[in-house]
Design an enzyme around this catalytic site. Structure first.
Site, PDB file in Angstrom:
ATOM      1  N   GLU A 127      -9.560  -2.255   5.199  1.00 49.00           N
ATOM      2  CA  GLU A 127     -10.206  -1.973   6.479  1.00 49.00           C
ATOM      3  C   GLU A 127     -11.469  -2.824   6.638  1.00 49.00           C
ATOM      4  OE1 GLU A 127      -8.230  -0.465   8.193  1.00 49.00           O
ATOM      5  OE2 GLU A 127      -7.942   1.658   7.786  1.00 49.00           O
TER       6      GLU A 127
ATOM      7  N   HIS B 154      -6.928  -5.194   9.702  1.00 48.20           N
ATOM      8  CA  HIS B 154      -6.638  -4.985   8.276  1.00 48.20           C
ATOM      9  C   HIS B 154      -5.366  -5.690   7.833  1.00 48.20           C
ATOM     10  CE1 HIS B 154      -4.507  -0.870   9.285  1.00 48.20           C
ATOM     11  NE2 HIS B 154      -3.639  -1.846   9.337  1.00 48.20           N
TER      12      HIS B 154
ATOM     13  N   ASP C 117       0.811  -1.228   0.000  1.00 50.23           N
ATOM     14  CA  ASP C 117       0.000   0.000   0.000  1.00 50.23           C
ATOM     15  C   ASP C 117       0.839   1.271   0.000  1.00 50.23           C
ATOM     16  OD1 ASP C 117       0.931  -0.423   2.584  1.00 50.23           O
ATOM     17  OD2 ASP C 117      -1.034  -0.979   3.375  1.00 50.23           O
TER      18      ASP C 117
ATOM     19  N   ASP D 208      -7.305  -3.217  13.842  1.00 49.97           N
ATOM     20  CA  ASP D 208      -8.676  -3.400  13.356  1.00 49.97           C
ATOM     21  C   ASP D 208      -8.768  -4.587  12.392  1.00 49.97           C
ATOM     22  OD1 ASP D 208      -7.463  -2.422  11.071  1.00 49.97           O
ATOM     23  OD2 ASP D 208      -8.822  -0.731  10.783  1.00 49.97           O
TER      24      ASP D 208
END
Ligand code: PGA
Length: 262
Positions: free
Chosen positions: A143, A138, A67, A136
Site C-alpha cells: 500500500e 499497490h 499475497d 491506490d
C-alpha cells in the site's frame, strides 16, 4: 519499461497470457509469480484454454502468489488460495505441490515472511511476476507508504483497498484488515515483470505509476527501476498517458513484440 497499448481489454488479456505461455515454453521448469483480482480472472481463463489446447504445459511450473489475507484459511471462499485453485490450478496440469501462497493462518508472521522468501529463493527466484495494480497504486498489497525495498511480510490494508475489495465479503466489514504480501523488493527481484491494467477506472493510477515520479505513494512506480518490466494496457486504461504515440511505435517497431502480432 515497455508500455504496450492494445485496443480492448480482451486483446490486453490475450497478449498477457501469450507472453506467459511463450516464456514457459522457452523454459519449461519455470517459476511464475501470480496475482489475484478481477483483472486476472480472464488471464487465467485464457491460460487454461491454452493449456487445454496443448499450447502450454504447466507440469514443471512452480508458482508463487503475491499475497494472502491474514486470518483466512485455504478453504475460505475469499482466500486467495481458494481463488487460485478455482481460477487456474484446477483447470491446468499443474502439480498442486508446486503452488505456493503465504499461509494466511501462520501464527508467527515474521517467520512466515522469511519462510516465503526462502521458498522463492529455493525455487531459483521468480522468472516472471504477473502483476495487477490497485486504484491506490499497490502491487501485491504494498500500500502507499510501503518501503520500496521491502520483503515478504504482513501489511495493514488501506481504507481504499478495504472499500474496493470489501464488496467480495459478506458483510464487507468482515474483510481482514491485514494481509501477507511479497514486498516491493521481492517483486523487483523477479527476472521479469508483466503488469496488466484495464478499464477507465485505472487510467489515473496507470498514468501515475508509468509516467509519474517514483514514489512510495504509488508502489507500482518502483517498476520504473526494473530492467525487464512490461506494462500492458487497454485503450481505456491508457487514455491519460502522455506517451501513447510512442507506446504504439514501440509495439510496431520493437522486434521482440513482433511474434505477438496477430
Ligand atoms: P483488480 O485488482 O484486478 O480486482 O482491480 C487489482 C489489484 O488490486 O492489484
Amino acid at each position: 519499461m515497455d508500455v504496450i497499448i492494445r485496443g480492448t481489454a480482451d486483446e490486453a488479456v490475450e497478449l498477457t497470457a501469450a507472453i506467459i505461455a511463450d516464456a514457459i515454453n522457452a523454459k519449461p521448469e519455470f517459476t511464475l509469480g501470480l496475482a489475484t483480482g478481477k483483472t486476472m480472472e480472464q488471464v487465467y481463463a485464457k491460460l487454461a484454454d491454452l493449456n487445454k489446447a496443448g499450447k502450454v504445459d504447466f507440469s514443471r511450473v512452480s508458482t508463487f502468489n503475491l499475497d494472502e489475507y491474514i486470518g483466512l484459511a485455504p478453504e475460505d471462499k475469499n482466500s486467495y488460495r481458494y481463488y487460485m485453485n478455482y481460477h487456474l490450478f484446477s483447470r491446468v496440469n499443474i502439480d498442486m505441490k508446486n503452488t505456493h501462497l503465504p499461509d494466511g493462518m501462520a501464527k508467527d508472521e515474521v517467520a512466515e515472511g522469511e519462510r516465503y522468501e526462502k521458498a522463492i529463493a529455493a525455487a531459483g527466484g521468480i522468472d516472471l511476476q504477473l502483476l495487477g495494480i490497485g486504484c491506490d497504486g499497490h502491487i501485491g498489497f504494498n500500500e502507499p507508504l510501503s518501503s520500496l525495498t521491502s520483503l515478504t511480510g504482513a501489511k495493514v490494508l488501506t481504507p481504499n483497498t478495504l472499500e474496493v475489495n470489501g464488496v467480495y465479503f459478506n458483510p464487507p466489514s468482515s474483510m481482514p484488515k491485514r494481509a501477507f504480501t511479497m514486498g516491493v523488493g521481492t517483486i523487483m527481484a523477479a527476472r521479469r515483470t508483466v503488469m496488466l491494467i484495464t478499464g477507465k477506472v485505472k487510467a489515473e493510477i496507470a498514468k501515475k505509476a508509468i509516467e509519474g515520479p517514483v514514489s512510495a505513494m504509488v508502489t507500482a512506480s518502483a517498476l520504473q527501476y526494473h530492467q525487464n518490466a512490461v506494462v500492458i494496457l487497454d485503450e481505456a486504461a491508457a487514455s491519460l498517458l502522455e506517451m501513447k504515440d510512442y507506446c504504439r511505435m514501440l509495439w510496431e517497431n520493437d522486434p521482440k513484440w513482433k511474434k505477438f502480432h496477430r
